[in-house]
Design an enzyme around this catalytic site. Structure first.
Site, PDB file in Angstrom:
ATOM      1  N   GLU A 373     -10.813  12.611 -35.655  1.00 47.61           N
ATOM      2  CA  GLU A 373     -10.150  11.448 -35.066  1.00 47.61           C
ATOM      3  C   GLU A 373     -10.953  10.157 -35.247  1.00 47.61           C
ATOM      4  O   GLU A 373     -10.920   9.264 -34.399  1.00 47.61           O
ATOM      5  CB  GLU A 373      -9.857  11.705 -33.584  1.00 47.61           C
ATOM      6  CG  GLU A 373      -8.907  12.865 -33.375  1.00 47.61           C
ATOM      7  CD  GLU A 373      -8.623  13.174 -31.916  1.00 47.61           C
ATOM      8  OE1 GLU A 373      -9.126  12.424 -31.047  1.00 47.61           O
ATOM      9  OE2 GLU A 373      -7.915  14.149 -31.646  1.00 47.61           O
ATOM     10  N   GLU A 469      -6.586  21.164 -33.621  1.00 47.85           N
ATOM     11  CA  GLU A 469      -6.676  21.229 -32.156  1.00 47.85           C
ATOM     12  C   GLU A 469      -5.282  21.257 -31.578  1.00 47.85           C
ATOM     13  O   GLU A 469      -4.436  20.441 -31.944  1.00 47.85           O
ATOM     14  CB  GLU A 469      -7.367  19.985 -31.564  1.00 47.85           C
ATOM     15  CG  GLU A 469      -8.851  19.964 -31.595  1.00 47.85           C
ATOM     16  CD  GLU A 469      -9.367  18.742 -30.837  1.00 47.85           C
ATOM     17  OE1 GLU A 469      -8.560  18.061 -30.145  1.00 47.85           O
ATOM     18  OE2 GLU A 469     -10.559  18.454 -30.936  1.00 47.85           O
TER      19      GLU A 469
END
Length: 534
Positions: A373, A469
């Site tokens: 991210e 995730e």
């Protein structure tokens, strides 16, 4: 851990529209200062601008199933087809009077991928109902342009159409674009138009014989079989395509650093693929090698085949590597990028690359994830991240790593940036997707939501994709209909596992009490090991 952005019409209607949210979890140790990121509102900036104009089918209230009581034989009535058949949408046939109707078999050949207005059915109780449309969550005032399935009425005839709609979202919030409102006097099955995409192939609707006991009944004859048509041979391009996984278990010869590596056959697969793992105690200190060994033993016991680690601190590589080897697990390794950014020469980055090179136990590794991210958090630009991935590939290739590389981010980072340079240097695409942060997604729909997110990301580079995730918190605030709780966590994770357990990494093994609770009061409560019986 964020949900993200949807970018294709079919994905919109299949999984709703996603939201991106920074809920601030952290994975490494010294790198993360034991603090979560500040939370932001849900964000969704749809990029759907494709325009369709196909009109097909009739939106009709379907009566209860025909009764089987005998009816005096009548001459076989002629069914009325409500429109031409050009794609394998269910064929609406109008039966004007009671009697026995025969609908012949129909075959449709689709020569190219075609998107049309199809239909789905839903049973609703008496009253007024708002159905269909496209739901989007936006972070700020914005204008959304996207194709939606809706209806039009001309001379009393209702038809389903795909129209391009421009919708102004005046402020942050959740909006449903172009829904259909219908009023029914009793429990009724209603047909709702949806955007439907058909791949090339031969589709067949078998012959149907049915007895109708009421007047003006519409019967839908669905296409139940298809045979795929081979796709045309692609024109060679400068971007290397991924070949299908090799059947041999032998390690391929070392690849040149400028080429795209081939994912090994072991990437993904089975009912359960991977679990995230960070070797921290509840207080945020580093676990011992023995504690790591015990954790990995129970993760293996739960049926997982692979562990995802984020960084190299806390002796992650030697300790988790030794435990993975002992218990027969594979590894997804990573380089974590924090506030220091993507500077290849920064000690935090350089030290992680050096640690990977020194460890070099590549026979355990299925995938290397460079950054988690980093684009969403503003730690890297696309060009900086491309440079870092390229450098990491070169460095690890010099010590024998020939496996695949990727980076992972929220779906919005993939769709809101020009990712062409990153697509050229990775082998598979990867995203973090958490349905909890989409306020319109209930736990039972988490699997469909995550699958929709994955489909969007796979289209960005045209490469296979994986979710790095996904999960659901067992404690925290409700986010719309997405409520945290033990029961909700179990429901959501079972839904995700059923939908695509072989392509997702579940987050996380245990709770993280050392984190800040965050605005959602959920950051510490994503541990899901108990769902898998460990």
């Amino acid at each position: 851990m964020k949900a993200s952005v949807m970018a294709a019409a079919a994905a919109m209607l299949a999984s709703g529209v996603s939201a991106a949210r920074n809920h601030g979890h952290r994975h490494a140790h010294a790198l993360f200062e034991k603090k979560g990121l500040e939370n932001t509102d849900d964000v969704c900036t749809p990029g759907c601008t494709t325009i369709y104009s196909t009109i097909t089918g009739e939106m009709t209230i379907v009566p209860p199933p025909p009764k089987t009581t005998s009816v005096a034989p009548e001459p076989t009535p002629e069914p009325t087809t409500t429109g031409p058949i050009t794609v394998p949408t269910p064929i609406p046939q109008t039966c004007p009077t009671p009697g026995t109707y025969t609908f012949p078999a129909t075959t449709v050949v689709v020569t190219e991928t075609t998107t049309v207005c199809g239909a789905t059915t839903t049973e609703v109780p008496e009253g007024t109902h708002t159905l269909g449309g496209v739901t989007t969550v936006v972070e700020t005032a914005t204008t959304v342009v996207c194709p939606v399935a809706t209806t039009e009425t001309h001379n009393g005839v209702v038809t389903s159409v795909i129209k391009t709609t421009t919708f102004v979202c005046p402020s942050a919030g959740t909006y449903t674009i172009a829904p259909i409102t219908t009023v029914v006097p009793s429990v009724t099955t209603v047909v709702v138009p949806v955007v439907t995409t058909y791949c090339p192939g031969t589709y067949t609707a078998p012959a149907v014989v049915t007895t109708i006991t009421e007047t003006n009944v519409v019967v839908y004859c669905p296409f139940t079989s298809s045979e795929e048509v081979p796709a045309p041979t692609p024109v060679p391009s400068s971007t290397q395509e991924l070949p299908p996984p090799a059947q041999s278990s032998e390690v391929p010869p070392p690849a040149q650093s400028s080429e795209v590596s081939t994912p090994p056959p072991s990437l993904g697969g089975g009912k359960l693929w991977a679990m995230t793992y960070t070797p921290f105690t509840p207080a945020g200190d580093c676990k011992s090698a023995n504690e790591v060994m015990d954790d990995v033993a129970v993760i293996a016991q739960a049926g997982f085949t692979t562990l995802r680690v984020y960084s190299t601190d806390c002796d992650t590589l030697p300790n988790v590597g030794a435990a993975a080897r002992k218990h027969g697990l594979r590894m997804i390794i990573g380089i974590f990028i924090g506030k220091v950014g993507c500077d290849n020469t920064h000690p935090d980055v350089a030290n992680q690359i050096s640690a990977l090179k020194e460890w070099s136990q590549w026979d355990l590794v299925d995938l290397c994830v460079v950054a988690n991210e980093a684009l969403f958090n503003g730690f890297c630009t696309v060009s900086e991240l491309t440079s870092l991935i390229t450098r990491t590939k070169t460095e690890l290739a010099s010590v024998g790593y020939t496996g695949p590389f990727t980076t992972t981010d929220i779906v919005g980072a993939w769709t809101d940036n020009d990712m062409s340079s990153i697509c050229e240097v990775i082998d598979v695409v990867a995203a973090n997707s958490h349905a909890y942060f989409n306020s319109a997604t209930q736990p039972s729909d988490a699997g469909k939501f995550v699958a929709g997110q994955l489909a969007i990301v796979e289209k960005v580079c045209g490469k296979p994709g994986y979710i790095m995730e996904t999960g659901w918190p067992k404690s925290g605030k409700c986010n719309g209909v997405a409520c945290a709780g033990k029961t909700e966590q179990h429901t959501a994770i079972e839904a995700i596992k059923t939908e695509l357990g072989s392509k997702v990494v579940f987050f996380s093994f245990r709770d993280d009490p050392w984190k800040q609770p965050g605005d959602c009061n959920c950051e510490q409560h994503w541990g899901c090991g108990t769902v898998f019986g460990v």
